[in-house]
Motif scaffolding. Structure first.
Motif, PDB file in Angstrom:
ATOM      1  N   SER A 116       0.835  -1.198   0.000  1.00  0.00           N
ATOM      2  CA  SER A 116       0.000   0.000   0.000  1.00  0.00           C
ATOM      3  C   SER A 116       0.870   1.249   0.000  1.00  0.00           C
ATOM      4  O   SER A 116       0.499   2.277  -0.547  1.00  0.00           O
ATOM      5  CB  SER A 116      -0.944  -0.002   1.197  1.00  0.00           C
ATOM      6  N   THR A 165       0.662   4.546  -2.394  1.00  0.00           N
ATOM      7  CA  THR A 165       0.683   5.908  -1.887  1.00  0.00           C
ATOM      8  C   THR A 165       1.799   6.708  -2.544  1.00  0.00           C
ATOM      9  O   THR A 165       1.588   7.832  -3.006  1.00  0.00           O
ATOM     10  CB  THR A 165       0.891   5.898  -0.362  1.00  0.00           C
ATOM     11  N   ILE A 191       0.952   7.458  -6.245  1.00  0.00           N
ATOM     12  CA  ILE A 191      -0.109   8.448  -6.427  1.00  0.00           C
ATOM     13  C   ILE A 191       0.366   9.830  -6.004  1.00  0.00           C
ATOM     14  O   ILE A 191       0.075  10.834  -6.660  1.00  0.00           O
ATOM     15  CB  ILE A 191      -1.377   8.009  -5.662  1.00  0.00           C
ATOM     16  N   LEU A 198      -2.075   0.765   7.746  1.00  0.00           N
ATOM     17  CA  LEU A 198      -3.008   0.443   6.666  1.00  0.00           C
ATOM     18  C   LEU A 198      -4.426   0.251   7.207  1.00  0.00           C
ATOM     19  O   LEU A 198      -4.642  -0.451   8.190  1.00  0.00           O
ATOM     20  CB  LEU A 198      -2.550  -0.839   5.960  1.00  0.00           C
ATOM     21  N   ASN A 205      -6.796  10.445   3.093  1.00  0.00           N
ATOM     22  CA  ASN A 205      -5.997   9.847   2.039  1.00  0.00           C
ATOM     23  C   ASN A 205      -4.539  10.268   2.204  1.00  0.00           C
ATOM     24  O   ASN A 205      -4.213  11.450   2.077  1.00  0.00           O
ATOM     25  CB  ASN A 205      -6.547  10.330   0.699  1.00  0.00           C
ATOM     26  N   ILE A 248      -8.016   8.212  -6.624  1.00  0.00           N
ATOM     27  CA  ILE A 248      -7.824   8.833  -5.312  1.00  0.00           C
ATOM     28  C   ILE A 248      -9.097   8.788  -4.486  1.00  0.00           C
ATOM     29  O   ILE A 248      -9.098   8.320  -3.355  1.00  0.00           O
ATOM     30  CB  ILE A 248      -7.330  10.276  -5.481  1.00  0.00           C
ATOM     31  N   PRO A 265     -10.134   2.783  -1.018  1.00  0.00           N
ATOM     32  CA  PRO A 265     -11.180   2.152  -0.200  1.00  0.00           C
ATOM     33  C   PRO A 265     -11.085   2.535   1.273  1.00  0.00           C
ATOM     34  O   PRO A 265     -12.098   2.627   1.953  1.00  0.00           O
ATOM     35  CB  PRO A 265     -10.921   0.651  -0.401  1.00  0.00           C
ATOM     36  N   VAL A 266      -9.874   2.733   1.740  1.00  0.00           N
ATOM     37  CA  VAL A 266      -9.697   2.969   3.169  1.00  0.00           C
ATOM     38  C   VAL A 266     -10.408   4.238   3.612  1.00  0.00           C
ATOM     39  O   VAL A 266     -10.982   4.292   4.698  1.00  0.00           O
ATOM     40  CB  VAL A 266      -8.198   3.053   3.498  1.00  0.00           C
TER      41      VAL A 266
HETATM   42  C1  RBF Z   1      -8.339   1.605  -5.514  1.00  0.00           C
HETATM   43  C2  RBF Z   1      -7.294   2.091  -4.600  1.00  0.00           C
HETATM   44  C3  RBF Z   1      -6.970   3.434  -4.581  1.00  0.00           C
HETATM   45  C4  RBF Z   1      -5.986   3.906  -3.727  1.00  0.00           C
HETATM   46  N1  RBF Z   1      -5.723   5.227  -3.720  1.00  0.00           N
HETATM   47  C5  RBF Z   1      -4.820   5.699  -2.864  1.00  0.00           C
HETATM   48  C6  RBF Z   1      -4.574   7.096  -2.798  1.00  0.00           C
HETATM   49  O1  RBF Z   1      -5.190   7.885  -3.459  1.00  0.00           O
HETATM   50  N2  RBF Z   1      -3.671   7.556  -1.942  1.00  0.00           N
HETATM   51  C7  RBF Z   1      -2.986   6.728  -1.135  1.00  0.00           C
HETATM   52  O2  RBF Z   1      -2.188   7.206  -0.349  1.00  0.00           O
HETATM   53  N3  RBF Z   1      -3.172   5.398  -1.184  1.00  0.00           N
HETATM   54  C8  RBF Z   1      -4.082   4.861  -2.020  1.00  0.00           C
HETATM   55  N4  RBF Z   1      -4.308   3.523  -2.056  1.00  0.00           N
HETATM   56  C9  RBF Z   1      -3.501   2.642  -1.243  1.00  0.00           C
HETATM   57  C10 RBF Z   1      -3.996   2.378   0.142  1.00  0.00           C
HETATM   58  O3  RBF Z   1      -5.360   2.135   0.189  1.00  0.00           O
HETATM   59  C11 RBF Z   1      -3.665   3.548   1.054  1.00  0.00           C
HETATM   60  O4  RBF Z   1      -2.307   3.651   1.132  1.00  0.00           O
HETATM   61  C12 RBF Z   1      -4.293   3.424   2.384  1.00  0.00           C
HETATM   62  O5  RBF Z   1      -5.044   4.592   2.597  1.00  0.00           O
HETATM   63  C13 RBF Z   1      -3.307   3.304   3.499  1.00  0.00           C
HETATM   64  O6  RBF Z   1      -3.957   3.002   4.703  1.00  0.00           O
HETATM   65  C14 RBF Z   1      -5.281   3.027  -2.906  1.00  0.00           C
HETATM   66  C15 RBF Z   1      -5.613   1.693  -2.921  1.00  0.00           C
HETATM   67  C16 RBF Z   1      -6.609   1.219  -3.743  1.00  0.00           C
HETATM   68  C17 RBF Z   1      -6.935  -0.214  -3.708  1.00  0.00           C
END
Ligand code: RBF
Ligand code: FMN
Ligand code: FMN
Ligand code: FMN
Ligand code: SF4
Ligand code: SF4
Ligand code: SF4
Ligand code: SF4
Ligand code: FES
Lengths: 196, 213, 459, 211, 294, 336
Positions: free
Chosen positions: F77, F81, F84, F116, F122, F270, F274-275
């Motif tokens: 994850s 991050t 992105i 996580l 975000n 973004i 899901p989190v």
């Molecule tokens: C569809 C999807 C989109 C995600 N978008 C982001 C994002 O915009 N920013 C981010 O830091 N992590 C993103 N993640 C990674 C992860 O979910 C994120 O690091 C968590 O918020 C960490 O707890 C994404 C993961 C998935 C599956």
């Protein structure tokens, strides 16, 4: 029409852009203390809204119609706080006597509010911003309360979620709330410059 | 009668202390009010002094000017007087809304009301790193010695910041704040200039009247 | 028109685990192992535990009642062999851990599996000669409990209850669990009993309409049943309802939703909306009990899984241990990692292979590491990423992750606020979770906590 | 709180030290958070603020302690706020008269000392229950504890936001051929909240490992 | 001179003084009237508790102000101690108001875990891969062979707020120095293994087993379990065997010769001391040192 | 007796899916955008993501070390991050800034909340906002795509400067609102440029086509579901359309707003994190509508040209409230 726009703008401004909690650091103690549960937070917010509207209006009147007339601006702080403390106490007693159910639902937050700087802060800011219409002062006071309610409810929601999270032991409670509040202020920067 | 007695029994402390504290505050105020007043003008002096070195400020007049949309504003005109007693310029405070909040400036004009001497920021709440660059020389120096008149903000690359003219090259990333400064100038300078000329004219007439009288 | 529908009835949510039915789909029901010893659990159903009617050293006959209880919600147990009571002692039980059982040494050349009464079933019986009360008594005396898994005493289910009048009988022939085919084989081979049992159950319960819900991945069974239905007297009251193949289509709440478009109240039971759901094996057992007077001493068990050498369906004596059955099927292969009583989704993993099978045990599934999934096996879990998959598939429309987290952090009031008690523990949420969180496990644990808390309350 | 010291001197010391660490108003009691956050963008205003608080705390503790036996319940809060407001007004006037630029930076946060939770808290919890000496020492201890915490927080923020502490350059700025680019965010509300949050976390960690 | 300056000050100050006097007495009057007219009867205890609270209304207790806390604490005395600024002094005062002296009815109860098997003493048929929680594991059959013994996943540890209970090598073990006797662990254990026992002595004798299996089964499942042989009951009648398990009547326990012998005679060494200074239990199969000397 | 068998709660089988697989899917979805960035911004498109990913991983590793927790780098994850964040940074940003940003993202945006899944905001957007607030000038200095020949660039008069500043489409829009010439300024050619990505802007946001391909991939793989992207785009479209219809002289066409700035990156990658997004479908709709509307509010009325990160963070903040509001009712109704 102009006046209505101005009032609406003033309201939006104090709720979103110049939110007391996020930009002026006012009312942080209850913000940290009573944001553990949403229902409590909402009750607190409502109580603040009520008191701040009341005292904002009253201090505005006292300041402009009495103190300035008499040239006694030095005693402003004393007068303000007396008004707030007295009013809060009175309202509390009144509610407790005549509206016990209302008292139960939000009156219990009232004593907390005397020492909440959001109230006095707002009164001072109204004075500082040289608001020249009573109505605007009322709207600002009310908006400040709503802004506080919004902030504290958002925080309460977040904290209810954080209860289910594995926050490091030493950051639990106030520290993580502060950090969250910090990130919230970052987010609220998005509204900056919206109304000039 | 009983009630009054009861009241005093319960509340004498509050009554006494509030009176005493009232006195205390008033005394402190009386003691320090001069300093407080002095401080206020002192700050203005300091700022304007930086613009008009070696000059003393004297309140010349309080005038009301009309900004756009019919808003009226009180402006305190100050006359800068050199040691020798000659007038070297004019200063006044002006305000307008910036990116975040109100921006307050002191603006100095030369004694003939031809050019601008400069401005200083009295208070601004702009974002550090962005809008608060209006305090920096880059923007300020573009106004110095510029002819009084309407200014026009232009983007970087569209004008020359070194050149002293009515085109003001804005700060990148702080266009809004820069434009706010320009707008304050545009709103005030010409109106104030008009007022001063009016006043000076009046004064002259008065002097000549006096002479004649 | 015997079919209720041509379209595919279903419910919202659910998952599609690999079916794996091909392992045993074509294996006919065969006699189970002849065993030296059986252990008849005194508790094989939901409700009061039976008391033993025999003592150590007594001789018993196959089909003899050896345990009973006076409670209403209970069912007697019968010996499945001729033999002698060795002792009455604690024995591993799939659900209860250790529980009292009557342990019987089989005697003589009596082969417990050689009681193929089913094949001799005659469906030329006169349904009018049985009254509702008679049927109910026969069902109870035969010790019939739900054979679909839950083991609720069938008599209680079908007996008319003035407070909750029954209108609809649904025969649950979905068999939605992967791997298992015992119901399927029964449907193919003992169709007559099923239909007879269905008619009897309808009569007993006084239902006006009957549906047989079959997943549409079993066309042969559908064909077979519809043919048999045509021949039977009651045919036009009984409708066949093919439903979409999806786990947990066989869950009674889901089946009712799919066929009747009605919801059973959350945390409630089907009788609340006038529905009775019976498993096909139960229906067959009813027919046997009422028509032939045979008590429930044997049942069809699917022994299956990638780690079983000779998977198949066996008509096994209740009380046979899992070990005996597995051995009878040629033992397990090296890769065996888990022995499950029931299917992989709802079944119970057991540690002690001496656990005897009970009336509710339709299958023994022996899984390999590969089937379990490496991540799960090695405990490779991450925190919940709130992906929402578990919400999407939850057939009960719950918020599984929220409930699980609330339980994890011991916030039972939050769990309640998210309706933990409406969960039927189908396991779909654990199945889909990419983070490999044991969502269902948490929810089950939470329910236990809550039950305990409730018990403590009155003090 | 007043239990541990056995001798008078011990009691005083105990009271004094309590404010510095064990019952530090900011880190432990989480009181007076608003000024803590608002005035700590730089050390100077933070220090000024701290001094004001010491002054007000000192005076109000004395007054409250003196009149503690004369209080009537329904007027208690009113008396406290009246006393505090008076001294705050005086402090404010003093700042306006002699430290005008600080007065301007602090703005409304000086009058907000009136409702600063620490002061009412000490009035209630200490001064209205204890004698003069203890009240005074408590005021000093609490005040100093508050001031030091404020300065610490302000130091960190100022350093990161400007590269300087107390306006004395420490990190060479990129603008001036150094390497450091100031983190403007540290002087914004975010900086205040996050720095304080992390600091509280650190304090929790420290006090835990100590015990 | 002085008089003049005083007079001058007075002349500028009297108005402020009078205004504040007016304001002060105004509020005093209003509040006085209000406090008398709007009086609401409340339980005097609430008032009392409210008095001893710091009245900061800080919300640290989780309630909206001291008043609410006072009310809550009156109804639920277990909330004592939530007031952070007040500290222990306040808690004590509240306890006094509520008359909550620890009742002197007999010795304090302390928990005893009725199991002594560590991981290596137990028989396992399979590896447990479920949630690390006793309650969850207890819902499955045969996570370990013994259905009665400690599971060692520490639900009790998590329930103990005083860090007085730890799982040591698969067995819940009480730290009697820290234990406050709050009973949280006893109500948590899904196997009901923990009993609150009146500790008449610093160390109490106990039969550290809970297995109702017959002797043979117990032996097959656990190296140290009670096999219900009844040797202890023959020594003294404070022991009784029921359901294949020896039980000790704690109320009658006194350290005597008979109890000593019973302890030493026990073939599995399951009779042992628990308490702050309890000696280490005998190793299974070994005679006690005392017995060996004889 | 069998050896090595295990017991556990049912179910005993699970879908062959893991957190890592989900994250890898997102990375794959981002590949087209990264490729486009590589085409337009050359080395910068390599350096920035590398710096961000490495420092994100390092920060996560360090936080785990401090907390004495088992490493969590394996869930990838932090990689997502990092990428992105990198894709939402201006190409010309110095590497040290990106490092600070990623460290802040991971440490303050994620790990202090418990790692996580526990974060409220975000992380990437937290990092970006912090950088914007701290190093504003650097964050608003844009680079001209390398494919624009120097001679051709009327849009970038100061072409000689190393880190060339170029107006982004959103800057035109802001200017257009001021000059009231929105309809004039926007033409076919520019629309085509935003499709391919030959415009100024953040590393990964310029190319509409690349983002659509990536988003479609995620949708097909069911890594994300369509509610949030659709809600974001729809609400932004409607918001922009209303302004456009009211005053088409000043305001740009709605399609312009969808294709420019971080809108698509946000909608697909973004806002869909899901989190930090709501769990329920109704919640997702609300969330998406909020993101779209606040973005447009900031773009059109607010002080900044772009509002994506603020709107995402703001909606993240109310996500717990949304989740509460949209609590699911069991299939059988509320138990009485
Ligand atoms: C569809 C999807 C989109 C995600 N978008 C982001 C994002 O915009 N920013 C981010 O830091 N992590 C993103 N993640 C990674 C992860 O979910 C994120 O690091 C968590 O918020 C960490 O707890 C994404 C993961 C998935 C599956
Ligand atoms: C965090 C942040 C703070 C800002 N603060 C200001 C400010 O105080 N004054 C200002 O004129 N612009 C500020 N801006 C920039 C505006 O958003 C806007 O981009 C700019 O004024 C117009 O763009 P330009 O100057 O690059 O042409 C800020 C931007 C950000 C991201
Ligand atoms: C998730 C779940 C899946 C089920 N699947 C089936 C199934 O496939 N076949 C079946 O007969 N019963 C199944 N059941 C049991 C039924 O819900 C119901 O209890 C049973 O059919 C009632 O019949 P019985 O009393 O005759 O066993 C399932 C239950 C649950 C909770
Ligand atoms: C995901 C993402 C989010 C963004 N969020 C913002 C934002 O909230 N505010 C902002 O000014 N720029 C943001 N940007 C940068 C803008 O998309 C855009 O590049 C920049 O604002 C151009 O505006 P300007 O040059 O006219 O200032 C973001 C970029 C991305 C990729
Ligand atoms: S186990 Fe419960 S929560 Fe999970 S999917 Fe099934 S019904 Fe829903
Ligand atoms: S499926 Fe797993 S990861 Fe996804 S939301 Fe549910 S519990 Fe969380
Ligand atoms: S005593 Fe009970 S709760 Fe504690 S670890 Fe053992 S089984 Fe678990
Ligand atoms: S939970 Fe209570 S009784 Fe049990 S060990 Fe801890 S303190 Fe003692
Ligand atoms: S200092 Fe406590 S609310 Fe502001």
């Amino acid at each position: 029409m102009d006046m209505v726009t101005a009032l609406v703008l003033a309201f939006i401004s104090i709720v979103l852009i110049n939110n007391l909690v996020f930009t002026k650091f006012l009312g942080i103690c209850p913000y940290l203390g009573v944001s553990g549960r949403i229902d409590m937070a909402f009750g607190m917010g409502m109580a603040v809204t009520f008191v701040v509207t009341l005292s904002g209006t009253m201090t505005y009147m006292i300041d402009n119609w009495i103190l300035k007339e008499l040239g006694l601006e030095v005693t402003r702080y004393v007068c303000f706080i007396l008004v707030i403390a007295g009013a809060v106490q009175l309202v509390e007693m009144y509610l407790r006597k005549f509206f016990p159910s209302l008292y139960e639902s939000f009156g219990i937050f009232l004593p907390l509010i005397t020492t909440n700087c959001a109230i006095l802060g707002l009164c001072l800011f109204i004075n500082l911003w040289e608001i020249d219409r009573l109505l605007e002062a009322v709207v600002l006071s009310f908006g400040a309360g709503i802004g506080f309610t919004m902030a504290i409810c958002i925080m309460a929601g977040i904290r209810e979620n954080l209860k289910l999270a594995d926050v490091p032991e030493c950051l639990k409670g106030a520290p993580i709330t502060l950090i969250t509040a910090g990130l919230l202020t970052l987010a609220f920067m998005g509204f900056a410059g919206m109304i000039r | 009668m009983y009630k009054i007695k009861h009241f005093f029994q319960q509340s004498w402390l509050l009554i006494v202390t509030s009176f005493a504290f009232g006195l205390l505050i008033a005394v402190a105020n009386a003691r320090w009010s001069d300093e407080i007043e002095w401080n206020k003008t002192e700050k203005l002096n300091r700022l304007s002094g930086a613009l008009l070195p070696e000059a003393r400020l004297e309140l010349y007049a309080e005038v009301e000017i009309e900004l756009d949309k019919g808003k009226k504003r009180e402006v305190k005109l100050r006359e800068a007087v050199s040691r020798a007693g000659d007038r070297v310029g004019w200063t006044f405070e002006a305000a307008g809304s910036g990116f975040q909040d109100k921006i307050e400036l002191v603006i100095a004009l030369d004694k003939d009301l031809k050019t601008i001497v400069g401005y200083k920021v009295l208070s601004c709440n702009e974002t550090p790193g962005f809008g608060d660059q209006i305090k920096d020389p880059y923007l300020r120096e573009q106004f110095e010695d510029a002819p009084i008149g309407k200014f026009k903000p232009v983007k970087r690359g569209e004008g020359d910041p070194e050149k002293i003219d009515s085109e003001i090259v804005t700060i990148t990333g702080a266009t809004v704040s820069s434009e706010a400064v320009v707008n304050i100038f545009n709103a005030y300078v010409e109106k104030v200039k008009g007022k001063i000329e009016e006043l000076v004219q009046k004064q002259k007439e008065q002097i000549s009247d006096d002479k004649e009288g | 028109m015997r079919f209720v529908t041509k379209g595919r009835f279903s419910f919202r949510g659910g998952v599609h685990p690999p079916e794996k039915k091909e392992l045993t789909r074509d294996s006919e029901i065969q006699p189970g192992p002849a065993v030296k010893q059986v252990a008849i659990m005194l508790s094989q159903h939901i409700g009061a535990v039976c008391e033993s009617l025999v003592n150590k050293g007594d001789s018993v006959k196959a089909g003899q009642k050896i345990g009973d209880s006076d409670a209403f919600v209970s069912a007697p147990v019968h010996s499945s062999v001729n033999g002698k009571v060795k002792q009455i002692a604690l024995q591993s039980h799939a659900v209860l851990g250790r529980s009292m059982a009557v342990i019987i040494d089989a005697e003589g050349d009596d082969n417990p599996a050689s009681q193929p009464s089913h094949t001799e079933f005659t469906d030329s019986f006169d349904i009018d000669s049985y009254s509702s009360a008679q049927i109910c008594t026969a069902v109870r005396d035969a010790g019939i409990v739900g054979m679909g898994g839950a083991g609720f005493p069938t008599r209680v289910k079908i007996e008319p209850n003035p407070r909750m009048p029954k209108e609809t009988l649904i025969i649950d022939a979905c068999e939605c669990e992967p791997y298992i085919t015992c119901d399927y084989r029964i449907m193919l081979e003992w169709t007559k009993q099923i239909i007879a049992g269905t008619r009897l159950a309808r009569k007993a319960s006084g239902c006006s309409q009957v549906f047989i819900g079959i997943e549409d991945n079993k066309p042969n069974a559908i064909e077979m049943i519809s043919r048999t239905l045509e021949d039977c007297g009651d045919g036009d009251r009984i409708k066949l309802a093919p439903v979409k193949t999806k786990y947990p289509q066989g869950g009674e709440r889901q089946l009712i939703k799919a066929i009747l478009r009605k919801n059973v109240p959350a945390g409630g039971i089907p009788p609340m909306i006038g529905v009775v759901v019976l498993n096909v094996a139960t229906a067959a057992a009813i027919a046997e009990a009422v028509v032939s007077g045979t008590p429930l001493t044997h049942r069809v068990v699917t022994v299956t899984g990638e780690a079983i050498s000779k998977p198949g369906n066996y008509y096994a004596a209740i009380g046979t241990t899992v070990e005996d059955l597995i051995e009878f099927c040629g033992g397990v292969t090296e890769s065996c990692a888990k022995v499950v009583l029931g299917g992989p989704m709802m079944g119970i993993a057991i540690a002690d292979l001496k656990t005897p099978i009970t009336k509710t045990c339709g299958a023994i599934t022996v899984l390999t590491k590969r089937q379990i999934g490496r991540a799960k096996y090695e405990g490779r879990q991450t925190p919940c990423i709130r992906c929402g998959r578990c919400l999407e598939i939850c057939p009960e429309n719950l918020n599984p992750t929220k409930i699980a987290h609330a339980v994890k952090h011991n916030l039972l009031d939050v769990a309640l606020a998210y309706y933990i008690n409406a969960c039927m523990e189908c396991g779909c949420c654990s199945y889909v979770c990419p983070a490999n969180i044991e969502v269902t496990g948490y929810i089950k644990t939470g329910k236990i906590f809550l039950a305990r808390q409730k018990k403590k309350m009155p003090e | 709180m007043t239990k541990k010291g056995e001798t008078k001197a011990g009691l005083y010391k105990e009271t004094l030290l309590a404010g510095l660490w064990r019952e530090n108003p900011v880190f432990r009691l989480l009181l007076g958070m608003c000024p803590t956050l608002a005035v700590t963008a730089a050390v100077k205003p933070a220090f000024t603020m701290g001094c004001c608080v010491i002054f007000v705390l000192f005076c109000s503790n004395i007054v409250v302690s003196l009149m503690r036996n004369l209080l009537k319940p329904h007027l208690r809060i009113l008396m406290f706020t009246l006393t505090i407001a008076t001294f705050v007004t005086i402090a404010d006037l003093y700042l306006k008269a002699f430290v005008p630029d600080m007065s301007e930076t602090l703005g409304p946060y000086v009058p907000l000392i009136i409702v600063n939770c620490i002061i009412i808290c000490r009035a209630e919890a200490c001064a209205s229950k204890n004698g003069l000496a203890v009240s005074i020492i408590d005021a000093v201890g609490m005040g100093i504890g508050f001031t030091l915490t404020l300065c610490l927080l302000a130091g960190v923020r100022e350093l990161l936001a400007t590269g300087a502490v107390c306006e004395i350059a420490i990190l060479p700025l990129l603008k001036e051929d150094g390497w450091f680019v100031p983190w403007a965010a540290m002087s914004m509300p975010v900086g205040a909240f996050i720095t304080l949050g992390l600091m509280l976390g650190l304090v929790n960690l420290l006090s835990k490992s100590k015990s | 001179m002085i008089l003049a300056s005083v007079l001058e000050l007075w002349s500028s100050a009297w108005r402020a003084g009078l205004t504040m006097l007016g304001l002060g007495s105004g509020f005093a009057l209003v509040l006085l009237v209000a406090s008398e007219k709007l009086k609401v009867e409340v339980d005097p205890k609430i008032e009392q508790i409210h008095e001893v609270l710091p009245n900061l209304d800080c919300g640290a207790c989780g309630f909206a102000g001291c008043g609410q806390y006072a009310k809550a604490v009156l109804q639920k005395p277990e909330l004592i101690g939530k007031c952070v600024p007040g500290g222990p002094d306040t808690s004590e005062q509240i306890a006094n108001i509520l008359n909550l002296q620890v009742s002197d009815s007999g010795p304090q109860k302390r928990p005893i875990v009725h199991c002594r098997a560590h991981t290596s003493d137990r028989t396992y048929y399979a590896a447990y891969e479920g949630l690390p929680s006793c309650t969850a594991a207890n819902a499955l059959s045969n996570v370990q062979a013994c259905k009665f013994g400690c599971l060692g996943f520490g639900d009790c540890t998590r329930a103990c707020r005083f860090d007085a209970l730890h799982v040591v090598d698969g067995l819940a073990t009480v730290d009697y120095e820290k234990c406050t006797g709050c009973t949280a662990c006893a109500t948590t254990c899904p196997r009901h293994l923990i009993e609150m026992v009146p500790f008449a002595h610093e160390n109490m004798l106990t039969v550290a087993c809970n297995s109702r299996e017959n002797g043979k089964s117990t032996r097959s499942m656990c190296k140290v379990g009670c096999i219900g042989c009844g040797l202890c009951a023959k020594q003294t009648d404070i022991f009784a065997v029921e359901d294949n398990l020896a039980r000790l009547d704690f109320t009658k326990f006194e350290p005597t010769e008979q109890t000593e012998t019973a302890m030493n005679k026990c073939p599995t060494g399951v009779i042992l001391f628990r308490g702050a200074t309890a000696p280490a239990p005998r190793q299974p199969g070994k005679k006690s040192t005392a017995a060996a000397e004889k | 007796m069998l050896k090595d068998i295990a017991v556990s709660n049912s179910p005993h089988i699970s879908k062959p899916l893991s957190t890592r697989a989900v994250m890898v899917d997102v990375v794959i979805g981002l590949v087209p955008a990264m490729a486009a960035a590589g085409y337009y911004f050359r080395v910068r498109a390599l350096i920035l993501p590398a710096a961000c990913v490495i420092s994100s991983l390092a920060a996560e590793w360090l936080c785990n070390l401090i907390r004495k927790k088992p490493g969590s780098l394996g869930d990838f994850s932090a990689v997502v991050t990092g990428i992105i964040l990198a894709l939402s940074l201006p190409p010309a940003l110095p590497v040290w800034t990106a490092v600070i940003g990623s460290a802040f993202s991971i440490a303050i945006g994620k790990m202090v909340f418990g790692g996580l899944g526990a974060n409220i905001f975000n992380p990437a957007m937290v990092g970006r906002t912090f950088l914007t607030a701290s190093f504003g000038m650097l964050m608003t200095t844009w680079m001209v795509p390398a494919t624009i020949p120097a001679a051709l660039s009327e849009i970038c008069p100061e072409n000689n400067v190393e880190a060339r500043t170029q107006a982004t489409p959103l800057a035109w829009s802001k200017q257009a609102i001021k000059d009231e010439n929105g309809a004039l300024i926007y033409n076919e050619q520019q629309f085509r440029a935003t499709l391919t990505g030959e415009v100024g802007g953040c590393l990964g946001e310029t190319s509409v086509i690349a983002l659509l391909i990536g988003g479609l991939y995620l949708l097909l793989r069911r890594t994300i579901n369509f509610h949030i992207p659709l809600a974001v785009l729809l609400s932004a479209f409607v918001f922009a359309a209303v302004f456009y219809l009211v005053d088409s002289d000043a305001y740009m066409q709605p399609f312009f707003h969808l294709s420019s700035g971080g809108m698509l990156l946000c909608a697909f990658f973004i806002a869909t994190d899901p989190v930090t997004a709501p769990l329920t479908r109704r919640g997702m709709w609300l969330f998406g509508i909020g993101v779209g509307a606040i973005t447009m509010l900031i773009r059109i009325v607010g002080g900044y040209p772009e509002g994506v990160m603020y709107s995402v963070l703001l909606m993240n903040a109310v996500t717990p409230l949304i989740d509460r509001l949209c609590r699911r009712i069991p299939a059988g109704g509320k138990p009485s």
